[in-house]
Design an enzyme around this catalytic site. Structure first.
Site, PDB file in Angstrom:
ATOM      1  N   ARG A 134      40.076  41.361  48.320  1.00  0.00           N
ATOM      2  CA  ARG A 134      40.219  41.110  46.884  1.00  0.00           C
ATOM      3  C   ARG A 134      39.810  39.681  46.531  1.00  0.00           C
ATOM      4  O   ARG A 134      39.333  39.421  45.426  1.00  0.00           O
ATOM      5  CB  ARG A 134      41.648  41.408  46.417  1.00  0.00           C
ATOM      6  CG  ARG A 134      41.796  41.444  44.904  1.00  0.00           C
ATOM      7  CD  ARG A 134      43.147  41.982  44.480  1.00  0.00           C
ATOM      8  NE  ARG A 134      43.232  43.431  44.516  1.00  0.00           N
ATOM      9  CZ  ARG A 134      43.078  44.225  43.461  1.00  0.00           C
ATOM     10  NH1 ARG A 134      42.793  43.711  42.274  1.00  0.00           N
ATOM     11  NH2 ARG A 134      43.199  45.526  43.585  1.00  0.00           N
ATOM     12  N   GLU A 177      49.542  41.107  37.336  1.00  0.00           N
ATOM     13  CA  GLU A 177      48.903  40.044  38.111  1.00  0.00           C
ATOM     14  C   GLU A 177      47.907  39.174  37.338  1.00  0.00           C
ATOM     15  O   GLU A 177      47.830  37.959  37.577  1.00  0.00           O
ATOM     16  CB  GLU A 177      48.196  40.656  39.325  1.00  0.00           C
ATOM     17  CG  GLU A 177      49.155  41.237  40.335  1.00  0.00           C
ATOM     18  CD  GLU A 177      48.446  42.031  41.417  1.00  0.00           C
ATOM     19  OE1 GLU A 177      48.674  41.736  42.603  1.00  0.00           O
ATOM     20  OE2 GLU A 177      47.659  42.939  41.073  1.00  0.00           O
TER      21      GLU A 177
END
Length: 778
Positions: free
Chosen positions: A324, A727
């Site tokens: 990621r 997030e």
């Protein structure tokens, strides 16, 4: 199956899209919310405390003497690796995470044994009496140590597009640098905790403070050598998680369960704060080596980036985390040619793990560092350089091959914030201030956020929910998501209340429980609401469809004339209490329960070929931060922050704004005050609030303006066209770091300040001295 949703639906919604309080808000402020340590202890409950070799750092275990521990007052038993009936491993992925050390200490703080005693105090005192001799080895501690040793936990990985070598050779200008990005302690208010209660035939009920109940269930099955079905894991709420309880909760639940199995009594574990910080993983820290080729206007031609991650002693979740980081190494910018490589380095430190943003913040910060370098070297405003490199209609393919379909949203948010924050007027004011002041320097930055939403492991993008309608018209709701303060339970309850036409007080939210909804994924990747609310909607809709079919036949009317609202059912021209319809349906043997399911569509990512679509959509946002830096002391104050963030059509604006505020402040802490320090022996020196500085109320910007972007709705068919919010806000804090960089750059125009993250006062002073020591550019 996805429930069809009209993107313009919602005009008559009673709960969805309303700013309703968190379901536990009252309990939180009055102290009545029940966490693991608040559960009434069953009679005979014992307490478990982990023991470790406090003087040992890394090496082979020569001998262990636990006789003084066993002889201590109140001690019932001591557990070692030999007492584990199944597999001595609590890894979430490929193994290598022993529950109890077996023959070798892999990092300072690794658990070697567990003390079981009548009281927690007795267990804590006894744990210090162990005599453990270790043959010491020189530990590998830093990223640089691991690079020199060439040791990794996983194979290297890369994204590559075009010809980066040709691009760099033909670019008008080239820049390169090395940038260090620090890790971060989760510092959840409720530490790691578990309560295990033994049952019949090897069954075990475990209350765990975990984001992933199904994984805890699976790990305990392996450790105890029992079927998964014999283990039930339950969690009503956590006092914070932030990724630290996605995989790291496994070990502590396992120790509680092993103790309960050994003693046949309930056993509870709650880590001391120091032990928690020493023994558990953090956000991955990185060394980033970057090169960028660009033209005279600042438009990027090529990017070459090496991401060196300190993973700790095992893989844990480093595959997905560092992937990621790579996915977000473009931030919001188009790279015509690119090579983005990663190395997952093994060090003799605690195994780093998931943390809010799951590697994305580190990748985005590296990209913003390059943009600042380009702007400063060219004497341009960083915002102009950012805008020139944004994804657009012609340049909209990421380095990993996924199209950026919603690029207009990115442009619109930045343009609106640029105007609303009066960025250009303030830029002139900052220049004037810095010209007049030699010690205090102001900085200003406006940075974007583009964050991919979905698990990059395809099978995790699924969820289940269990909804019961009772004959009195009340509803019981259960799903696989966990509540850690983010408001997931509240949002899902709002969705179910509107779908069944009941008031919110009729919806009873129950604890997440593996015996009700099996095989769930973690509550992570910002996907908790996207997945679980849709699964619950599907379940509620199925029940409602059964009731509509029943009512249409019973009352002899067209199904289209039946509607549910305010605990009543409108049937043609009459209204009937929902409880009356439910009782009649039950007597007619209509099933009033359903197990809903949802799987995210369109996810096609294939890691081996580095191709496909890893995300269902992107969430966008932007932040403008203004700071003042004292170049004599390194102290810094955030003067003002303006945020505009995209949540699609918000399910609950109040909760979403709270998430944005909290995420930003947590990100600001990561980038300004939260510094993890290991000494050369591998000992964590910042393992308590006295040595590790998290943001407090006084660190929140005095002028803090947060607004939700007026979105037409998520173009993807998500729950009521909302977008994830957990997030992405963390990365809004990049604006603060870039503003500090901007302030320091005024000391030597044309020079990139050598500032690493976090920008603590010490780091700022190092950068100030380095800047003042440099000659002015020719």
């Amino acid at each position: 199956m996805t429930a069809p949703l009209d993107p313009h639906a919602g005009a008559d919604l009673r709960h969805v899209r309303k700013s309703l309080p968190h379901d536990s808000a009252g309990k939180h402020v009055t102290g009545t919310a029940v966490y693991i340590d608040d559960i009434l202890e069953p009679i005979g409950t014992l307490h478990v405390v982990p023991g470790w070799a406090r003087e040992a750092v890394r090496g082979r275990i020569r001998s262990m003497d636990f006789d003084p521990v066993r002889a201590a007052p109140g001690v019932v038993a001591v557990l070692t690796a030999e007492d584990i009936p199944g597999h001595n491993d609590c890894s979430p992925s490929i193994g290598g995470d022993p529950v109890l050390a077996d023959g070798e200490i892999l990092f300072h703080g690794q658990v070697v044994f567990a003390v079981i005693a009548e009281t927690r105090a007795a267990a804590r005192k006894a744990a210090r009496l162990a005599r453990i001799e270790v043959e010491p080895q020189t530990p590998i501690v830093s990223v640089e140590d691991a690079i020199a040793a060439d040791i990794t936990v996983l194979p290297d990985y890369q994204f590559r597009r075009g010809s980066p070598e040709t691009g760099m050779a033909t670019a008008e200008r080239c820049l390169s640098g090395v940038f260090h990005i620090g890790g971060q302690e989760h510092f959840y208010l409720e530490g790691q905790a578990a309560l295990a209660v033994p049952g019949e035939d090897g069954a075990m009920l475990v209350h765990s403070s975990t984001q992933h109940p199904s994984e805890v269930q699976h790990i305990l099955g392996k450790v105890l050598a029992v079927p998964d079905a014999a283990v039930t894991v339950e969690v009503r709420r956590m006092g914070g998680g932030f990724g630290g309880k996605e995989s790291q909760a496994n070990q502590w639940a396992a120790l509680a369960a092993l103790a309960a199995r050994a003693t046949k009594r309930p056993c509870k574990i709650r880590l001391d704060r120091d032990d928690d910080m020493i023994m558990t993983g953090k956000r991955h820290d990185f060394r980033v080596e970057w090169s960028v080729g660009h033209n005279e206007t600042g438009r990027i031609r090529v990017v070459d980036m090496d991401l060196f991650a300190r993973c700790g002693y095992s893989a844990d979740l480093s595959l997905g985390v560092v992937d990621r980081t790579m996915f977000h190494a473009d931030s919001s910018y188009f790279y015509p040619d690119a090579a983005i490589r990663s190395r997952r380095l093994r060090t003799d430190t605690c195994s780093n793990t998931a943390f809010r943003g799951f590697g994305g913040p580190q990748g985005m910060l590296a990209a913003e560092r390059m943009i600042d370098a380009i702007a400063i070297s060219l004497g341009l405003d960083p915002l102009e350089v950012r805008k020139r490199n944004f994804y657009d209609e012609a340049r909209n393919l990421t380095p990993y091959g996924m199209p950026v379909e919603e690029w207009r949203t990115l442009h619109a948010i930045v343009a609106q914030l640029e105007k609303d924050s009066t960025y250009w007027d303030r830029r002139e004011a900052v220049r004037g201030y810095n010209a007049r002041n030699h010690v205090l320097k102001k900085g200003l930055a406006l940075t974007p956020v583009k964050f991919g939403i979905s698990f990059t492991l395809k099978h995790l993008n699924q969820a289940g929910a269990l909804v019961h309608l009772y004959t009195d018209g009340s509803v019981q709701l259960n799903h696989g998501g966990t509540e850690m303060g983010q408001g997931l339970y509240q949002k899902v309850a709002q969705v179910v209340a509107d779908e069944l036409g009941v008031t919110l007080d009729k919806v009873h939210i129950t604890a997440t429980n593996t015996s009700k909804v099996p095989n769930t994924g973690p509550t992570a990747a910002s996907s908790g609401t996207d997945l679980n609310a849709m699964a619950a909607l599907n379940a509620a809709r199925t029940i409602k469809d059964r009731l509509i079919a029943f009512a249409a036949e019973r009352y002899q009317c067209d199904p289209k004339q039946i509607a549910f609202h305010d605990n009543r059912v409108r049937v043609g021209s009459r209204e009937v209490p929902l409880a009356e319809v439910a009782r009649a349906a039950h007597l007619a043997r209509i099933h009033l329960s359903d197990a809903g399911f949802y799987a995210s569509p369109k996810i096609t990512w294939d890691r081996d070929s580095a191709s496909g679509r890893p995300f269902l959509y992107f969430a966008y946002g932007a932040a403008c931060a203004e700071v003042t830096v004292d170049t004599m002391t390194g102290e810094m104050v955030v003067d003002r922050v303006d945020i505009l963030h995209d949540v699609g059509k918000s399910l609950n604006p109040a909760i979403d704004i709270g998430q944005i505020e909290g995420g930003f402040v947590q990100g600001m802490g990561w980038l300004t005050t939260e510094e993890l320090v290991w000494d050369e022996h591998g000992r964590l020196r910042t393992h308590a609030p006295s040595t590790y500085k998290i943001p407090t109320a006084s660190d929140v910007p005095e002028d803090f303006r947060v607004a939700l972007y007026d979105s037409p709705g998520n173009p993807e068919e998500t729950i009521y066209r909302s977008k994830a919010v957990g997030e992405p806000p963390v990365m809004l804090a990049n604006a603060v770091f870039c503003a500090i960089t901007d302030a320091l750059a005024s000391l030597r125009p044309g020079r990139l300040p050598p500032l690493d993250a976090p920008a603590t006062p010490e780091a700022i002073m190092r950068a100030v001295h380095a800047m003042k020591a440099q000659e002015a550019p020719a």
